[in-house]
Design an enzyme around this catalytic site. Sequence first.
Site, short mmCIF file in Angstrom:
data_model
loop_
_atom_site.label_atom_id
_atom_site.label_comp_id
_atom_site.label_asym_id
_atom_site.label_seq_id
_atom_site.Cartn_x
_atom_site.Cartn_y
_atom_site.Cartn_z
N HIS A 133 6.13 4.75 10.26
CA HIS A 133 5.07 4.24 9.38
C HIS A 133 3.81 3.83 10.13
O HIS A 133 3.19 2.80 9.84
CB HIS A 133 5.58 3.08 8.54
CG HIS A 133 6.66 3.43 7.57
ND1 HIS A 133 6.77 4.68 6.99
CD2 HIS A 133 7.69 2.68 7.07
CE1 HIS A 133 7.81 4.68 6.17
NE2 HIS A 133 8.38 3.49 6.20
N HIS A 207 4.65 2.32 -0.30
CA HIS A 207 6.02 1.92 0.03
C HIS A 207 6.51 0.81 -0.90
O HIS A 207 7.09 -0.18 -0.44
CB HIS A 207 6.09 1.48 1.49
CG HIS A 207 7.47 1.47 2.08
ND1 HIS A 207 8.44 0.59 1.68
CD2 HIS A 207 8.03 2.23 3.04
CE1 HIS A 207 9.54 0.79 2.38
NE2 HIS A 207 9.32 1.79 3.22
N GLU A 347 9.24 7.10 -1.98
CA GLU A 347 7.97 7.31 -1.28
C GLU A 347 7.59 8.80 -1.27
O GLU A 347 8.14 9.57 -0.49
CB GLU A 347 8.09 6.81 0.16
CG GLU A 347 8.56 5.39 0.30
CD GLU A 347 9.19 5.13 1.66
OE1 GLU A 347 8.47 5.29 2.67
OE2 GLU A 347 10.38 4.81 1.72
#
Length: 384
Positions: A133, A207, A347
């Site tokens: 991420h 997210h 996601e």
Amino acid sequence: MRNTVKGIVLTAASSLTLAVAANPALAVEATQAPAGALSDGKAVTAVTLKAENGVSATILTFGATLWKLDVPDRNGKVADVLLAYDKISDFETRPNYWGATIGRYGNRIAEGRFTLDGKTYQLPGNDNGQSLHGGGKGFDVQNWKLESVKSGKVATAVFSLVSPDGDSGYPGTLRTKVTYSLDEAGNLKIVFDATTDKPTVLNMTNHAIFNMAGEGSERDAMTNVLTIPASAYTPVTEKLIPTGELRRVEGTPFDFRKGKPVAMGLRDGTDQQIVYGRGFDHNFALDKGVTKTPELAARLEDPASGRVLEVLTTEPGIQFYSGNFLDGTYIGKQGHLYRMGDGIALEPQRFPDSPNHPNFPSTRVDPGKPYRHVMIYRVTTNPR
């Protein structure tokens, strides 16, 4: 003081200025209010988009984070369906991606390394040596600039961020924009736009962690019924990095094509993929592939309340994460202690580790060819 924006457009130059909109009768109202301050004293603003049908979304400038999503059930009872912190300080000191805009690269890159045009780039390894991420200093922990807020039949809030060349090891100065918009029907659209001045890789997503029974409900998210229109998924190694294979879901716990409770297959220790993920933490290759307009990627329903979430996207994959690392040490909204299974993430994305798998959809972005990902959270109720 709370600043209500009704019939008013807010834009940002050196400061926010006001201009009266033509139509005072608006179906979706945008408001903004202070949400706290970061350790360096910078203010965080919360923008709320609220429709007349009871659906509302609140977004923070910190992380361009979807903080709250209020959804009525079949009887009109409204509940926030997102797990998150109450305090801004917790978002800063113990970030956990909840509801945040993810970038530069959503999901994992093996050993934080990829090669582009013959040059190898090294990213921070914040997840057992893998880059996750954005590598730990990603878009989720930046205080975005609030560019504009607008009420109307579709209410919008626009956030921007400049990521400099070399940021967390990525090439190219990236100019990004995230636009949240809510319409009268309860469709929350999120549009990710970006341009670069050098070839780079990019994979932006949101997210959010959902429980359609409501955050803090006695019914955890494992009772939610999930549908994913995907005939294949990308199996992973013990480090949760894709092997490069596209594996059929048929006959496995990963078959959600007809819809089933999230809990089904979650503890199937005979499936090595479930063991690796400690549950579900996998990318599904959507049958639709890359599309020009958002198409269905997942459907999540709480049968008891009738609340339904549909996730639509232009991207070819969706990561389903069953909250496996919620370990009872996170204290969230209203003092609720979050445990494994209390929420799940869906996601939309390009595939994990795509820069290292030529057979996966490309995440390359070049100068003069802007990046765009459009996704929608569509909330409705099932009357039965």
